[in-house]
Write a protein that holds these residues in place. Structure first.
Motif, short mmCIF file in Angstrom:
data_model
loop_
_atom_site.label_atom_id
_atom_site.label_comp_id
_atom_site.label_asym_id
_atom_site.label_seq_id
_atom_site.Cartn_x
_atom_site.Cartn_y
_atom_site.Cartn_z
N SER A 53 69.08 75.97 34.98
CA SER A 53 68.79 74.74 34.25
C SER A 53 70.04 73.88 34.05
CB SER A 53 68.20 75.09 32.88
OG SER A 53 67.05 75.90 33.01
N GLY A 54 69.78 72.69 33.52
CA GLY A 54 70.87 71.83 33.06
C GLY A 54 71.40 70.87 34.11
N LEU A 55 72.14 69.91 33.62
CA LEU A 55 72.80 68.89 34.43
C LEU A 55 74.13 68.55 33.77
CD1 LEU A 55 69.76 66.48 34.55
CD2 LEU A 55 70.73 67.44 36.62
N ASP A 56 75.03 68.00 34.54
CA ASP A 56 76.21 67.43 33.90
C ASP A 56 75.77 66.26 33.01
OD1 ASP A 56 77.88 69.19 35.13
OD2 ASP A 56 78.81 67.75 36.48
N GLY A 57 76.52 66.01 31.97
CA GLY A 57 76.25 64.84 31.15
C GLY A 57 76.68 63.58 31.89
N PHE A 58 75.74 62.65 32.07
CA PHE A 58 76.05 61.42 32.82
C PHE A 58 75.38 60.23 32.15
CE2 PHE A 58 78.23 62.72 36.61
CZ PHE A 58 78.63 61.53 37.23
N PHE A 59 76.04 59.09 32.26
CA PHE A 59 75.44 57.81 31.89
C PHE A 59 75.50 56.90 33.10
CE2 PHE A 59 75.92 53.35 30.72
CZ PHE A 59 74.77 53.16 29.97
N ALA A 60 74.43 56.14 33.33
CA ALA A 60 74.46 55.14 34.39
C ALA A 60 73.59 53.96 33.99
CB ALA A 60 73.96 55.74 35.72
#
Length: 460
Positions: A446-453
């Motif tokens: 699970s999970g993802l890196d924290g990202f903003f776009a």
């Protein structure tokens, strides 16, 4: 324990150091290097990746053979990921806190405790090497008895106390934990902090046929098209498809910003702050004519190597974005500028210890200036995508909201527009991912890196 089998090592390594009597001690050089590098991270706020770079890393690290380098990195990642738990268990064994100037002693204890509590190293080997290390250093020699006593009691008590000690801490420095709770609320912040305790899976962006490469690599395909592998069967360079350039390693969240442009076939796009080149590769494969710009000669060399392996070509420019003057404006630009990297803690547990709240504010100011310059490089009507791997809205949502003015208009993402990203869309039409997102049944999957776009257009 909690460390993958690929990183497990025996307590006795191949290196040779000498004790105070001049006798060779196997494994001592690796432990000394681990303590020295831990000091560089904690005391000097030096990023771990630079210290453990195979070519340009710390001399004490480079002096080790590859097996011992792997051991040192495993110790350091573990000591940083569980620093608060280790600190709590050590503190229980001390009659009074170590004095502020006893940092060398503290690092010796943390290196040994990380092995005892979380790595497949015999307790006796970890303790004995720590005692020998303490005796060999004039700053800590008189504390060798304390080292022996504290670590042996930690080893005896770990079965009874480790779970409770882990439950009692956020496993993060206070500035970082407090900021997450302020931004995301208590429950979400706790989910993020819990995700940071687990090693991240490995994600691959593939040129084509994700299902085929998922089978060949022993993984599965995410809704976004990324291939995810929970645990690698070999080093990245030994995996099928590496030599032929069929894929590259790229977190699933990091692969999303380049997809926000839509159809870019035949367009001229600038990838600003481009190294190491994952997004550049995506843009090229989508049919764009890409100019990859970065300020760092070293990072551009890495980007060039990566594109060569993948069989892809771009115009590569070494320049300071704030001074860059292209001959012609671009159809679109992608800016993923330097940031605090607080979204990557699963992969880089040193980040909360090498950054501060002041660093976040300083980096947000830099991003604001870079974005103000980047948008001037695109033609009227052209798209701009801004992204970074920070969890902090100061570098994401707040920065973008404040920037939208003048000749730039919001170009919000729409539900259903891009496959797999709807769960990460905000009501404002921007993209936000965190390590607590994409629940797939177990932390290793699970999970993802924290990202903003976010996406905007230049008016006109």
């Amino acid at each position: 324990m909690v460390v993958s089998s690929a990183k497990r090592r025996h307590g006795i390594s191949g290196d040779r150091e000498h004790n105070s009597s001049g006798e060779a001690v196997a494994g001592l050089a690796a432990r000394k290097a681990a303590a020295r590098l831990l000091a560089a991270v904690i005391d000097a706020r030096t990023p771990l990746d630079g210290l453990t770079d195979q070519e340009n890393g710390h001399p004490q690290y480079k002096a080790l053979d590859l097996r011992d380098r792997a051991l040192v990195r495993a110790i350091l990642v573990t000591a940083l990921r569980y620093r608060m738990t280790i600190s709590g268990l050590l503190a229980r064994r001390l009659e009074k806190p170590l004095p502020p100037n006893a940092t060398a002693l503290s690092h010796i204890l943390h290196v040994a405790a990380a092995q005892i509590l979380f790595l497949d190293v015999p307790d006796s080997a970890a303790v004995d090497l720590a005692v020998t290390h303490a005796k060999s250093d004039p700053r800590t020699a008189r504390f060798s008895g304390l080292v022996n006593g504290v670590l042996r009691t930690v080893a005896r008590a770990k079965q009874d106390e480790l779970a409770a000690a882990r439950a009692a801490t956020d496993e993060a420095p206070k500035w970082f934990s407090d900021r997450l709770k302020t931004v995301y609320g208590l429950d979400k912040a706790r989910q993020i902090l819990l995700a940071h305790r687990h090693e991240a899976p490995v994600d691959f962006s593939v040129k084509s046929d994700p299902a085929l490469w998922a089978e060949r690599l022993g993984g599965f395909v995410l809704p976004t098209g990324t291939v995810r592998v929970e645990k690698l069967s070999a080093s990245v360079t030994e995996l099928p498809g590496f030599g032929e350039g069929a894929w590259w390693v790229q977190d699933a969240a990091a692969s999303l910003p380049a997809r926000l442009f839509g159809d870019i076939n035949g367009l001229r796009i600038a990838d600003l702050c481009a190294a190491p080149g994952g997004k550049t590769a995506q843009l090229i494969l989508a049919g764009a004519h890409v100019t990859a710009l970065d300020m760092s000669k070293t990072r551009l060399a890495r980007l060039t190597q990566n594109l060569e392996r993948l069989g892809l070509a771009a115009e590569i420019v070494q320049a300071d974005l704030l001074k860059y003057e292209p001959k012609d404006l671009f159809d679109a630009v992608l800016l993923d500028p330097p940031c605090s990297s607080t979204g990557t803690v699963r992969r880089h547990p040193d980040v909360p210890w090498t950054k501060t709240a002041a660093d976040v504010e300083k980096l947000a100011d830099l991003q604001r200036r870079l974005l103000a310059r980047a948008v001037t490089l695109v033609k009227p009507g052209g798209r701009i995508v801004f992204s970074n791997c920070s969890l902090d809205p100061l570098e994401g949502e707040e920065l973008y909201r404040d920037f939208l003015a003048g000749n730039f208009v919001d170009d919000p993402l729409r539900p259903g527009e891009i496959a797999g990203i709807d769960p990460f869309l905000t009501p404002q039409g921007t993209l936000r991912t965190t390590p607590a997102d994409l629940e797939l049944g177990s932390p290793g999957r699970s999970g993802l890196d924290g990202f903003f776009a976010a996406r905007m257009r230049r008016a006109g």
